[in-house]
Design a protein around this motif. Structure first.
Motif, mmCIF file in Angstrom:
data_model
loop_
_atom_site.group_PDB
_atom_site.id
_atom_site.type_symbol
_atom_site.label_atom_id
_atom_site.label_comp_id
_atom_site.label_asym_id
_atom_site.label_seq_id
_atom_site.Cartn_x
_atom_site.Cartn_y
_atom_site.Cartn_z
ATOM 1 N N LEU A 127 -5.946 -9.951 -0.649
ATOM 2 C CA LEU A 127 -4.633 -10.303 -1.261
ATOM 3 C C LEU A 127 -3.690 -10.263 -0.111
ATOM 4 O O LEU A 127 -2.278 -10.416 0.209
ATOM 5 C CB LEU A 127 -4.002 -10.682 -2.349
ATOM 6 C CG LEU A 127 -2.843 -10.478 -2.594
ATOM 7 C CD1 LEU A 127 -1.932 -11.894 -2.797
ATOM 8 C CD2 LEU A 127 -2.483 -9.715 -4.691
ATOM 9 N N TYR B 22 -7.636 -7.316 -3.844
ATOM 10 C CA TYR B 22 -7.072 -7.178 -3.595
ATOM 11 C C TYR B 22 -6.411 -7.046 -2.049
ATOM 12 O O TYR B 22 -5.722 -6.868 -1.067
ATOM 13 C CB TYR B 22 -6.478 -5.672 -4.219
ATOM 14 C CG TYR B 22 -4.837 -5.295 -4.101
ATOM 15 C CD1 TYR B 22 -3.777 -5.895 -4.696
ATOM 16 C CD2 TYR B 22 -4.290 -4.127 -3.050
ATOM 17 C CE1 TYR B 22 -2.426 -5.816 -4.418
ATOM 18 C CE2 TYR B 22 -3.384 -3.626 -2.755
ATOM 19 C CZ TYR B 22 -2.508 -4.390 -3.243
ATOM 20 O OH TYR B 22 -0.863 -4.524 -2.760
ATOM 21 N N PHE C 25 -11.778 -6.274 -8.466
ATOM 22 C CA PHE C 25 -10.927 -6.015 -7.137
ATOM 23 C C PHE C 25 -10.111 -5.828 -6.923
ATOM 24 O O PHE C 25 -9.234 -6.113 -5.870
ATOM 25 C CB PHE C 25 -9.857 -5.031 -8.768
ATOM 26 C CG PHE C 25 -8.258 -5.060 -8.590
ATOM 27 C CD1 PHE C 25 -7.763 -6.085 -8.648
ATOM 28 C CD2 PHE C 25 -7.324 -4.436 -8.360
ATOM 29 C CE1 PHE C 25 -6.357 -6.695 -8.370
ATOM 30 C CE2 PHE C 25 -6.150 -4.105 -7.972
ATOM 31 C CZ PHE C 25 -5.358 -5.519 -8.192
ATOM 32 N N THR D 199 4.075 -9.763 -6.160
ATOM 33 C CA THR D 199 3.847 -9.567 -5.197
ATOM 34 C C THR D 199 4.720 -10.447 -4.316
ATOM 35 O O THR D 199 5.023 -10.660 -2.622
ATOM 36 C CB THR D 199 1.811 -9.808 -4.558
ATOM 37 O OG1 THR D 199 1.728 -8.869 -5.703
ATOM 38 C CG2 THR D 199 1.402 -10.380 -3.181
ATOM 39 N N ARG E 198 -1.984 -1.643 -10.063
ATOM 40 C CA ARG E 198 -3.522 -2.058 -8.942
ATOM 41 C C ARG E 198 -4.633 -1.385 -10.354
ATOM 42 O O ARG E 198 -5.583 -1.385 -10.554
ATOM 43 C CB ARG E 198 -2.994 -1.328 -7.423
ATOM 44 C CG ARG E 198 -2.624 -2.585 -7.137
ATOM 45 C CD ARG E 198 -2.621 -2.073 -5.427
ATOM 46 N NE ARG E 198 -3.285 -1.531 -4.509
ATOM 47 C CZ ARG E 198 -3.357 -0.594 -3.991
ATOM 48 N NH1 ARG E 198 -2.802 -0.034 -3.538
ATOM 49 N NH2 ARG E 198 -4.957 0.295 -3.027
ATOM 50 N N PHE F 36 1.734 -9.571 -11.759
ATOM 51 C CA PHE F 36 1.312 -9.021 -10.447
ATOM 52 C C PHE F 36 1.527 -9.934 -9.847
ATOM 53 O O PHE F 36 2.084 -9.438 -8.550
ATOM 54 C CB PHE F 36 -0.446 -9.090 -10.583
ATOM 55 C CG PHE F 36 -1.154 -8.378 -9.217
ATOM 56 C CD1 PHE F 36 -0.906 -6.698 -9.638
ATOM 57 C CD2 PHE F 36 -1.604 -8.602 -8.078
ATOM 58 C CE1 PHE F 36 -1.716 -6.101 -8.083
ATOM 59 C CE2 PHE F 36 -1.881 -8.401 -7.214
ATOM 60 C CZ PHE F 36 -2.159 -6.462 -7.423
ATOM 61 N N ASN G 125 1.130 -0.837 0.566
ATOM 62 C CA ASN G 125 0.095 0.238 -0.233
ATOM 63 C C ASN G 125 0.829 0.982 -0.185
ATOM 64 O O ASN G 125 0.907 2.083 1.023
ATOM 65 C CB ASN G 125 -0.735 0.062 2.117
ATOM 66 C CG ASN G 125 -2.135 -0.921 1.711
ATOM 67 O OD1 ASN G 125 -2.651 -0.802 0.462
ATOM 68 N ND2 ASN G 125 -1.534 -2.075 2.121
ATOM 69 N N ILE H 255 3.820 -2.263 -7.996
ATOM 70 C CA ILE H 255 2.536 -3.143 -7.383
ATOM 71 C C ILE H 255 1.650 -1.738 -7.352
ATOM 72 O O ILE H 255 0.087 -2.122 -7.617
ATOM 73 C CB ILE H 255 2.445 -3.031 -5.688
ATOM 74 C CG1 ILE H 255 3.730 -4.724 -6.121
ATOM 75 C CG2 ILE H 255 0.982 -4.145 -5.291
ATOM 76 C CD1 ILE H 255 3.668 -5.366 -4.581
#
Length: 280
Positions: free
Chosen positions: A110, A107, A103, A205, A176, A201, A33, A172
Motif C-alpha cells: 500500500l 502495508y 498485514f 491514507t 498500523r 485506515f 512511515n 497511521i
C-alpha cells in the motif's frame, strides 16, 4: 511604516522558504512511515516491536473468540445459527489470522502504491506549475503590503498543514500497530469493528494523497504572483487543511459495526418523530 512592515514580512518569508522547500519533498514517506523518521538517530522501528507485541495478543484474542463462538453456537446453542456450516466460522478464523500476520507485507505494498501515485500526480502538477521560491519572495516584496500579508498567510497555513501531516503520520502509525486487535472483528459475520477500522485506515491514507496534491497545486498557484492566483493558492492550502473533514462526509461505513447501528437508531427515531408530527 508600510515599507517597514513589508521588509519584516519579506524577512520572515525568506527564513520560511528554506524550510518549505525541504519539507515539500518527502512528505509521503514521512507520513506513511513516521516511525522511521522518529527513530532515525537510534535506528530501528518502534512499529515493528509494538506490532509484534500486539500481534501475539491479537492472535490470542482471535483464538479465544473462535473457541467461544464455536462453543456457544454448536455446543450450547445460545449464540448464532447452529444450522450454519461450521466451515464459515473456520474460514473467518483463518481470514482473521492471515490478515493479522500478513498485514506488514500488505502495508508495504500500500505504501509503495501510494508513493507511486503521489509521485505521478505531483509530476503532472509540477509540469503545469513550475516555481521559484526566491523569485516569489522578490515578487511579493515589490507588490505592496496587502500582497505581502497574503503571502504570510499562505506560509502560516503551509506550516499548519505540515504539522497536520505529522499528526496524520502518527494516526497511521497507531492504526498500523493496532490492526491485529481489529482483526478480532473478522470473526463476526458483519466484520465487527474491523470494517470501521479499515475504512478509517484508507480514509487517512487517501487524505494524505489529496492534501499533498492540493498543497503542491496551491504552491504552484501562489508562485504566479497575481492577485487572482494568490487567492487560488490560499484556497488550495485551506482546503488541504480541511481535507480530512471533507472526506469524512462521504467515506463513512454503511451497515455493520457500531456506526451502522447508531445510524439505524438515528433514522428510526427520526421516522417515529415524523409519524407523531403527522398524527398531530
Amino acid at each position: 511604516m508600510e515599507v517597514i512592515l513589508v521588509l519584516l514580512i519579506v524577512a520572515i518569508l525568506n527564513g520560511a522558504v528554506i524550510f518549505i522547500d525541504e519539507m515539500l519533498s518527502g512528505l509521503v514517506p514521512m507520513t506513511l512511515n513516521a516511525d522511521q523518521y522518529m527513530t532515525a538517530v537510534g535506528g530501528g522501528s518502534m512499529v515493528s516491536v509494538l506490532f509484534d507485541i500486539l500481534l501475539g495478543f491479537g492472535v490470542s484474542l482471535i483464538i479465544l473468540k473462535f473457541l467461544k463462538k464455536g462453543f456457544e453456537c454448536y455446543v450450547m446453542w445460545t449464540d448464532g445459527d447452529p444450522d450454519a456450516e461450521p466451515a464459515y466460522l473456520v474460514i473467518r478464523f483463518i481470514q482473521a489470522i492471515a490478515v493479522a500476520v500478513c498485514f506488514p507485507v500488505m502495508y508495504g505494498w500500500l505504501a509503495e502504491i501510494t508513493q507511486s501515485l503521489t509521485d505521478e500526480l505531483m509530476a503532472a502538477i509540477s509540469a503545469s506549475t513550475g516555481y521559484n521560491w526566491q523569485a516569489w519572495v522578490n515578487g511579493i516584496s515589490s507588490l505592496g503590503l496587502v500582497t505581502a500579508i497574503f503571502g504570510l498567510v499562505f506560509v502560516i497555513c503551509y506550516f499548519v498543514l505540515y504539522f497536520q501531516f505529522l499528526m496524520r503520520g502518527l494516526e497511521i502509525m497507531i492504526l498500523r500497530i493496532g490492526l491485529p486487535l481489529a482483526c478480532v472483528g473478522l470473526l463476526d459475520s458483519d466484520k465487527g469493528i474491523f470494517k470501521t477500522y479499515i475504512n478509517k485506515f484508507f480514509q487517512t491514507t487517501f487524505a494524505v494523497v489529496v492534501q499533498i496534491c492540493l498543497c503542491k497545486l496551491g504552491v504552484g498557484m501562489m508562485m504566479n504572483v497575481s492577485i487572482m492566483n494568490i487567492f487560488w493558492g490560499i484556497a488550495c492550502i485551506v482546503l488541504a487543511i480541511k481535507t480530512p473533514r471533507f472526506l469524512s462526509e462521504f467515506m463513512v461505513p454503511t451497515g455493520g459495526g457500531g456506526a451502522g447501528v447508531i445510524n439505524n437508531m438515528y433514522h428510526s427515531v427520526r421516522l417515529v418523530g415524523m409519524a407523531k408530527g403527522m398524527v398531530k
